[in-house]
Design a protein around this motif. Sequence first.
Motif, PDB file in Angstrom:
ATOM      1  N   ASP A 115       0.816  -1.219   0.000  1.00  0.00           N
ATOM      2  CA  ASP A 115       0.000   0.000   0.000  1.00  0.00           C
ATOM      3  C   ASP A 115       0.849   1.269   0.000  1.00  0.00           C
ATOM      4  OD1 ASP A 115       0.918  -0.007   2.607  1.00  0.00           O
ATOM      5  OD2 ASP A 115      -1.069  -0.019   3.535  1.00  0.00           O
ATOM      6  N   ASP A 116       2.177   1.107  -0.199  1.00  0.00           N
ATOM      7  CA  ASP A 116       3.027   2.278  -0.401  1.00  0.00           C
ATOM      8  C   ASP A 116       4.238   1.869  -1.240  1.00  0.00           C
ATOM      9  OD1 ASP A 116       4.688   0.922   1.387  1.00  0.00           O
ATOM     10  OD2 ASP A 116       5.112   2.695   2.594  1.00  0.00           O
ATOM     11  N   PHE A 134      -6.052  -0.837  -1.541  1.00  0.00           N
ATOM     12  CA  PHE A 134      -6.555   0.529  -1.463  1.00  0.00           C
ATOM     13  C   PHE A 134      -7.706   0.605  -0.473  1.00  0.00           C
ATOM     14  CE2 PHE A 134      -9.313  -1.461  -4.513  1.00  0.00           C
ATOM     15  CZ  PHE A 134     -10.517  -0.774  -4.484  1.00  0.00           C
ATOM     16  N   LYS A 135      -8.071   1.821  -0.105  1.00  0.00           N
ATOM     17  CA  LYS A 135      -9.120   2.026   0.890  1.00  0.00           C
ATOM     18  C   LYS A 135     -10.099   3.080   0.406  1.00  0.00           C
ATOM     19  CE  LYS A 135      -6.235   5.372   3.391  1.00  0.00           C
ATOM     20  NZ  LYS A 135      -5.557   5.671   4.668  1.00  0.00           N
ATOM     21  N   LEU A 136     -11.326   2.974   0.923  1.00  0.00           N
ATOM     22  CA  LEU A 136     -12.381   3.929   0.637  1.00  0.00           C
ATOM     23  C   LEU A 136     -13.160   4.202   1.928  1.00  0.00           C
ATOM     24  CD1 LEU A 136     -13.882   2.365  -2.624  1.00  0.00           C
ATOM     25  CD2 LEU A 136     -12.401   4.389  -2.487  1.00  0.00           C
ATOM     26  N   GLY A 146      -9.488   0.756   7.224  1.00  0.00           N
ATOM     27  CA  GLY A 146      -8.806   1.762   6.421  1.00  0.00           C
ATOM     28  C   GLY A 146      -7.945   2.726   7.196  1.00  0.00           C
ATOM     29  N   ALA A 151      -3.865   2.227   0.365  1.00  0.00           N
ATOM     30  CA  ALA A 151      -3.500   3.426  -0.371  1.00  0.00           C
ATOM     31  C   ALA A 151      -4.763   4.149  -0.812  1.00  0.00           C
ATOM     32  CB  ALA A 151      -2.672   3.043  -1.604  1.00  0.00           C
ATOM     33  N   THR A 152      -4.650   5.436  -1.066  1.00  0.00           N
ATOM     34  CA  THR A 152      -5.750   6.157  -1.691  1.00  0.00           C
ATOM     35  C   THR A 152      -5.864   5.680  -3.142  1.00  0.00           C
ATOM     36  OG1 THR A 152      -4.362   7.956  -2.514  1.00  0.00           O
ATOM     37  CG2 THR A 152      -5.235   8.176  -0.259  1.00  0.00           C
ATOM     38  N   PRO A 153      -6.995   5.930  -3.793  1.00  0.00           N
ATOM     39  CA  PRO A 153      -7.098   5.526  -5.204  1.00  0.00           C
ATOM     40  C   PRO A 153      -5.980   6.106  -6.068  1.00  0.00           C
ATOM     41  CG  PRO A 153      -9.276   5.990  -4.341  1.00  0.00           C
ATOM     42  CD  PRO A 153      -8.300   6.369  -3.258  1.00  0.00           C
ATOM     43  N   GLU A 154      -5.577   7.339  -5.807  1.00  0.00           N
ATOM     44  CA  GLU A 154      -4.499   7.951  -6.588  1.00  0.00           C
ATOM     45  C   GLU A 154      -3.169   7.249  -6.333  1.00  0.00           C
ATOM     46  OE1 GLU A 154      -7.924  10.387  -6.184  1.00  0.00           O
ATOM     47  OE2 GLU A 154      -6.611   9.601  -4.602  1.00  0.00           O
ATOM     48  N   GLU A 155      -2.890   6.931  -5.080  1.00  0.00           N
ATOM     49  CA  GLU A 155      -1.663   6.205  -4.748  1.00  0.00           C
ATOM     50  C   GLU A 155      -1.681   4.799  -5.346  1.00  0.00           C
ATOM     51  OE1 GLU A 155      -0.838   8.325  -0.386  1.00  0.00           O
ATOM     52  OE2 GLU A 155      -2.085   6.528  -0.564  1.00  0.00           O
ATOM     53  N   THR A 192     -14.587   0.785  -7.983  1.00  0.00           N
ATOM     54  CA  THR A 192     -13.441   1.682  -7.861  1.00  0.00           C
ATOM     55  C   THR A 192     -12.161   1.008  -8.330  1.00  0.00           C
ATOM     56  OG1 THR A 192     -14.515   2.769  -5.977  1.00  0.00           O
ATOM     57  CG2 THR A 192     -12.160   3.177  -6.277  1.00  0.00           C
TER      58      THR A 192
END
Length: 372
Positions: A115-116, A134-136, A146, A151-155, A192
């Motif tokens: 996630d990074d 990823f998380k929402l 989360g 990660a965010t969707p962008e990450e 997503t």
Amino acid sequence: MKHAPISTLTQHLVDHGPDHPVLFFAPERLHHSARVFQQGFPGLTTYAVKANSDPGVLENLVTAGLHAFDVASPAEMEAVRAAHPKAALHYNNPVRSEAEIAAARAYGIASASVDDLRGLMTIAPLGCEIAVRFKLPVKGAAYDFGSKFGATPEEAEMLLRRAADLGLPLAMTFHPGTQCTDPEAWAVYIQTAARIAARAGVRLGRLNVGGGFPAHRYGQAPDLHRFFTRIGEAVVQAFGADTPALVCEPGRAMVADAFALATRIKAVRDTGAIFLNDGIYGGLSELRDIGPSDRIRILSPQGLRRQGAAEPHMVFGPTCDSLDHLPQPLALPGDATEGDYVIFDGMGAYSLSIATRFNGYGLGAPIAVTAL
């Protein structure tokens, strides 16, 4: 726990009168849960070992046909290998030390979540499948994962591109949160995931839809096929003809109903407070965060069910710690008394795995029975 089950839970209590808490295990119930996922989920079922890593659980799941497991540590890898030397290991704890990565290499993991960017670059040399987590902010679970992982969707889009540049097999993963009762949570995550992969310009080989499937805690048992159906529909809607293979990683929903925890009333105070021989430092630990279920029954020492009108009782555990109590009163029969057994059903998940031996109390090895 390779020996045959010995008797029913009730008969064991009557015959032996244990003064310590006992976790009872019904293997056939675990086999039933495994069949529900294997026959109903439209993809690969792995088991989240963190929920209950008892050797008897792992051995019975292997016997039931599971050959892939979600592991979070080298100790869990070792436990799975002891039950199934060739099982596929999905290493879905995205934070790892150098020593843990070395262990993952030695055990031959099949997949790893990240996630990074640092996590990706440290695990990439193993050449295994990379599952970008990823998380929402999706609601519907007892508590959210989360805040710790994802990660965010962008990450996630960036991580997919980097993993693709490294030539690694690509996947995505998410977790809707524990005891999630809304199938639409999975649908939102799946939609997503498809958008993230499309923006990254990559094709996913697999999509791991996580755990979070609800266990039977209140009222009627949840219909897991509703979740399986919605997941299958959402994947087709989101990905079209180019659908990735699916993976799930149930823990709670797989193992919870195969166990019951038998505690005993040590004392009933004039205030109505009840003291049990187990509490939040033992098999009831998770109830601090998720609350008790309504699947509770009281048996006399002779095995008869108490039928008195329900009354609210503050429930304390056995330790010399004032924090050792359930977060809210339990509605228990008014005729419950000292020496009675308080049976908590559906206790296979996060009971044995997080129990302590504080003050010399705690759980022993589970006892296999023919019926709970």
